[in-house]
Design a protein around this motif. Structure first.
Motif: not given
Lengths: 414, 414
Positions: B73-74, B76-78, B97-99, B101-104, B200
């Motif tokens: 999920a890090y 990934s896409v919603s 959202e698409r990131h 390495s996670g949303a910082i 990251a």
């Protein structure tokens, strides 16, 4: 400088001012010279919130209330944080609310809309019925008639959120009211409709049928999604350009009539008592108005002299904004602001003026002009025309005193 | 029927269909004949939530993920719930959202933006620096290059949210990237900029400097308010019309260069391998595309024959939409849809077609045309041109099979 030709930033940044804004290589800035934790580690996973909220760092950009303004919180108002927003769209989550007996919880399944009175076929529509009618989408501002009302007798509220925050601007989708009136076979000789909501206060108002047949929407979406509860879920009226009190939430009933009802909300309230004691009634369209949202008391300037962005909102209930002027010296000299996009009728317009601040005190004002040729008046002009008894419909020019330290105060200029 | 002249609802409702949609006086409907609790009692007080969320009745209108699509999920896409939205604006809270390495979590105070490479003056900007530059406001869609990618080899995802929901459309405010490049004194002989984020993964991408100098924004607001964390708070790049992967979130660095970097994200990813094994690279602009959002698999029709609103979205990364056609029979006959507003370039456009449904099965498709004259192709045309190896940049026509019972399925037509 004209709105057709955006000001050159080069001109703004000429000379000493340029050095103020340009970034600098900060040799001792560990945020640059060292890899930070957020660049080393994972952040939140996708859909950490299926429906997201603002970051906690923006916790102060919220609707606020004024405790002493109303007797209780059920017939009260909250204010949009316009001092902290930019662009033109207001997110539903921070858009001002006004209700007279609380925001009710009404399910789509329980929703009913009556169209009755002088019609050939009195009708009751379910929510599902409404979804089968052709629909329109448009942006419109909603301004409470009482917006800036406390300012009528002098500067009182120290922040654009409080002085001008009873306004929001959203993209609405709904069924033209005209189609529902036609479906019911309205009597074309009739001149009014009476509209009311399903909340206990019901907030009944009379609207000229000419307006009802023109651009009024029976709306179920705002900014793409369902209306929030406090904005009238599942259905509210959208009455472009007209005072917010007509934008009936939890819309329950539309009655075709030949005369206005003269309800509480259009007699003892939402009328303007003039100097001679006679009151103006049915002051529907909101006249052209503007306000500088930043700098403003809640958005002081925290940098020194040099480049400064002055930004604000302008709107007119009678058409589109054509020009916004900004003065730095209390009205002695005016400059034409840059408009962010071609203004749409009865929608908020964002303006910018990019200046090289000399670091001295300023008296900031903005002045809106709409496509009817109407020019936003000074408060003195309004007072001369209407006396001092009004509360509603104050569209006078607002003044902010910005001091050399960047702090800003709401002041009155004569 | 033309987009200049909206279809007459009277025509739509002629005959038997009219009786289906018109409301009826329901003598046994206690919601009409009896006063309900929400009309007797107080609702929520004002500012019950200083920042509001959707009503719980809309709990299903949220971003959703597909478990099997990504390894974790890090990275990934919603997906945006486009099947349940109307109008054109996407609220940030339900925007995909698409990131990587996670949303910082990055505070404004900790924010730094470097502009370096082939420039006269390498610069580092703070957030406060950026606020002193002239800014623009505009609406733009952001579409992931992988949107509809799973559909390339046949219908797979049973819902517009999943097949076309890697898109959102917001009003952005920010500083033109051109101004920051000028401030740094970019080498005008250079042809590329390389942009990356503070997360990251950094997600580095090369962008032609011609585009960077044209309409790219270093944005800090979306739909009027601060960017949400998952959308790049406090600063993201807005690259109108270009694939979403270039819209760098948590923007950290801009490097002026003479050549592209050929980073991971523009070689092994975000390229399109053709039938001969050679890959297209730098497919920046998103070609014209459209989708019917309702009816669709997640938005089936729950009423019988008669009036039916068909609605959808159209967009082009190369300009403004000029026309959208809709077919009810899999492409044998096309009708011109009604556009909700004059389409803006590189922004979502809402279209409607009001039909009298005969109750029979339909094959629903939409086809977008933009102001370059480009016509959205069929999937077969795309396959003929590009083979079957692609994943990204699928802008083929989508087909929904709507059955007599109102249910809708994602199908492939030859």
């Amino acid at each position: 400088m004209s709105d057709a030709a955006p000001p050159s930033r080069r001109a703004v940044l000429t000379g000493a001012a340029a050095a103020m804004v340009a970034g600098r290589a900060r040799a001792d800035d560990t945020l640059i010279t060292q890899v930070q934790p957020w660049s080393r580690n994972l952040g939140d996973p996708v859909a950490a919130a299926p429906y997201g909220l603002p970051t906690p760092h923006e916790f102060d950009v919220v609707r606020r209330t004024v405790d002493w303004l109303t007797a209780d919180a059920y017939s009260s108002v909250s204010f949009t944080p316009i001092h902290a927003l930019d662009g033109t769209i207001t997110p539903q989550g921070c858009a001002f609310e006004r209700h007279h007996s609380g925001a009710i919880d009404l399910r789509k399944e329980d929703y009913r809309l009556m169209v009755m009175g002088d019609v050939a076929r009195p009708l009751v529509f379910t929510y599902a019925d409404l979804e089968r009618f052709p629909r329109d989408t448009r942006v419109a501002f909603c301004e409470c008639a009482a917006n800036s009302g406390m300012e009528w007798r002098g500067a009182q509220l120290n922040g654009a959120q409080y002085s001008h925050g009873m306004i929001h601007n959203m993209e609405y989708t709904g069924v033209p009211l005209r189609l529902l009136l036609e479906e019911a076979g309205y009597d074309t000789s009739r001149r009014w409709v009476y509209v009311e909501g399903a909340d206990a206060a019901s907030n009944g108002r009379s609207i000229p049928i000419k307006k009802a047949l023109d651009d009024v929407l029976v709306a179920f979406k705002a900014n793409g999604e369902a209306l929030r509860r406090e904005h009238g879920y599942p259905v509210r009226l959208v009455v472009p350009g007209f005072e917010g009190n007509l934008w009936i939430k939890w819309l329950r009933r539309i009655e075709v009539r030949d005369t206005p009802v003269h309800s509480r909300e259009e007699t003892s309230k939402y009328t303007d008592t003039l100097a001679d004691g006679i009151s103006r009634q049915f002051t529907f369209a909101m006249d052209a108005k503007s306000v500088i949202t930043a700098p403003s008391p809640q958005a002081p300037v925290r940098h020194g002299d040099g480049p400064l962005v002055i930004s604000g909102l302008a709107w007119s209930g009678r058409g589109a904004i054509t020009r916004v002027d900004v003065t730095l010296d209390g009205g002695q000299n005016w400059k034409v602001a840059r408009l962010a996009a071609p203004p749409a009728p009865m929608a908020l317009c964002r303006f910018y003026l990019d200046v090289a601040w000399d670091g001295a005190e300023m008296l900031l004002q903005s002045r809106a002009i709409d496509d009817t040729g109407y020019v936003q008046p000074t408060k003195a002009q309004l007072h001369a025309a209407r006396g001092m008894n009004s509360t509603y419909h104050n569209n006078g020019i607002q003044t902010w005193l910005m001091r050399a330290d960047g702090s800003v105060e709401n002041v009155e200029v004569s």
